[in-house]
Design an enzyme around this catalytic site. Structure first.
Site, PDB file in Angstrom:
ATOM      1  N   ALA A   1      -1.874   6.221  -1.535  1.00 29.06           N
ATOM      2  CA  ALA A   1      -3.090   5.145  -0.981  1.00 29.06           C
ATOM      3  C   ALA A   1      -2.843   4.130  -2.188  1.00 29.06           C
ATOM      4  CB  ALA A   1      -3.890   6.288  -0.926  1.00 29.06           C
ATOM      5  N   HIS A   2      -3.991   3.551  -1.998  1.00 27.44           N
ATOM      6  CA  HIS A   2      -4.772   2.222  -2.824  1.00 27.44           C
ATOM      7  C   HIS A   2      -5.773   2.950  -3.843  1.00 27.44           C
ATOM      8  CE1 HIS A   2      -8.761   3.028  -1.129  1.00 27.44           C
ATOM      9  NE2 HIS A   2      -8.287   4.251  -1.517  1.00 27.44           N
ATOM     10  N   ASN A   3      -5.181   1.965  -4.965  1.00 27.66           N
ATOM     11  CA  ASN A   3      -5.567   2.268  -6.504  1.00 27.66           C
ATOM     12  C   ASN A   3      -4.794   3.531  -7.302  1.00 27.66           C
ATOM     13  OD1 ASN A   3      -8.121   0.952  -5.600  1.00 27.66           O
ATOM     14  ND2 ASN A   3      -7.420   0.076  -7.578  1.00 27.66           N
TER      15      ASN A   3
ATOM     16  N   SER B   1      -6.413   6.404  -5.959  1.00 31.19           N
ATOM     17  CA  SER B   1      -6.965   6.372  -7.571  1.00 31.19           C
ATOM     18  C   SER B   1      -6.401   7.744  -8.469  1.00 31.19           C
ATOM     19  CB  SER B   1      -8.541   5.986  -7.695  1.00 31.19           C
ATOM     20  OG  SER B   1      -9.421   4.656  -6.721  1.00 31.19           O
TER      21      SER B   1
END
Length: 356
Positions: free
Chosen positions: A246-248, A266
């Site tokens: 997923a993102h980050n 994250s």
């Protein structure tokens, strides 16, 4: 191809049998119809019994000091090469063979669509129906196979191998010697939404993805772009098929991420981490260097360096195993409790009858 003597010299081994024996094929010792003139290997003594009838020309085995086993090995039809690590030697020879037989593709298909300002390196290959949008850079020696999409301002380094039907969205950066298998999507929007009383408002995903050197990404894996900053995959990390990142998320160097792992946004993953199949990692936590997350574990809090965790919620592997053993005993324990409750009830009634 190397002969037995050359294998022994290259990998500090010892030959039992004809040191001039060579091979043409590679085979598993467990195959029923091993082709003659093949190279195989054994790591477990239980397979020594097949050596008397194997058709393999050369079999790589571990060093053996037991005199009785050495005498047994002398009956082998195959020439044996004893080395410290048979798997490593076999794989090294196989890699060298594959590299020597590799056909390097060079050229640009007439059916590809490439923006005018794209920078193309030397000795590259671009297959049929590849689309490369404006501002992209493709490094020397890279190969991009058919039906792949390269978005705006994507930077692809040297000697990368990108198979068919890959989508690399805008602004993604990929360094050198990366292998990306079919169906991979890199740089799709992260899953970011903000609930605004009556609806989910999309959070713009304006960051990107950075892939390090010597990374391999398995088929149909997805790596989302960051909300801000970058989703990062470190040098040497190997990612299996069907993984969601997923993102980050930031993944360190030389990690192993097995099939169907899901990593929420994250999360920070250190170097040399192993995430086994179907492990699920919640967001905004960290997993320390050299930690191991067992298959199907659900990680809900940070994991310390070198720790091994399993189960759901993930905990120290020893504790998870203990709980698993106790869970299997629950039916028996339940029956015991029922029996004791009944005995206690009988005892209470007896005491009541006696006015005690």
């Amino acid at each position: 191809m190397l002969n037995a003597k050359q294998i022994a010299e290259k990998f500090d081994g010892k030959v039992i049998g004809n040191e001039n024996k060579s091979f043409t094929f590679f085979s598993s010792i467990k195959e029923h119809n091993i082709p003659s003139d093949s190279l195989s290997y054994i790591t477990d003594k239980k397979y020594y019994k097949v050596l008397e009838n194997t058709l393999a020309s050369i079999v790589i085995i571990p060093f053996e000091e037991d005199e009785n086993l050495l005498n047994l090995l002398k009956n082998s039809k195959a020439t044996l090469v004893m080395v410290k690590n048979p798997v490593f030697v076999f794989v090294s020879i196989l890699r060298d063979w594959q590299e020597s037989n590799k056909i390097k593709r060079v050229g640009i298909s007439k059916t590809s669509i490439i923006a005018d300002d794209v920078i193309l390196g030397k000795d590259i290959y671009i297959g049929e129906n590849v689309v490369i949008e404006k501002g992209a850079i493709i490094g020397d020696g890279s190969e991009i196979y058919s039906n792949t999409f390269i978005g705006e301002n994507v930077k692809i380094g040297k000697n990368n191998l990108i198979y068919s039907n890959v989508s690399i969205m805008k602004d993604v950066e990929i360094k050198d010697n990366v292998i990306i298998h079919s169906g991979v999507t890199i740089g799709s929007d992260g899953f970011g939404f903000l609930f605004n009383k009556t609806f989910h408002m999309k959070v713009p995903q304006i960051g990107s993805v950075k892939i390090g050197n010597d990374v391999e990404i398995g088929a149909n894996t997805t790596i989302d772009r960051s909300t801000l900053g970058n989703t990062i995959i470190g040098d040497g990390t190997k990612i299996d098929n069907l993984v969601q990142i997923a993102h980050n998320v930031e993944i360190g160097k030389h990690c192993i991420i097995c099939s169907q792992v899901g990593i929420a946004g994250s999360t920070i993953i250190g170097d040399y981490v192993t995430l086994a199949g179907q492990a699920g990692i919640t967001g905004h936590i960290s997993i320390g260097n050299a930690a191991i997350v067992a298959a199907q574990a659900g990680v809900t809090k940070s994991v310390k360096p070198n720790e091994i965790v399993s189960g759901y919620p993930a905990m120290a592997h020893r504790d998870a195993n203990h709980i698993y053993v106790l869970n299997r005993k629950l039916p028996e324990m339940y029956e015991t409790i029922k029996y004791l409750q009944n005995e206690l009830k009988i005892l209470k009634n007896k005491l009541k009858d006696k006015n005690i």
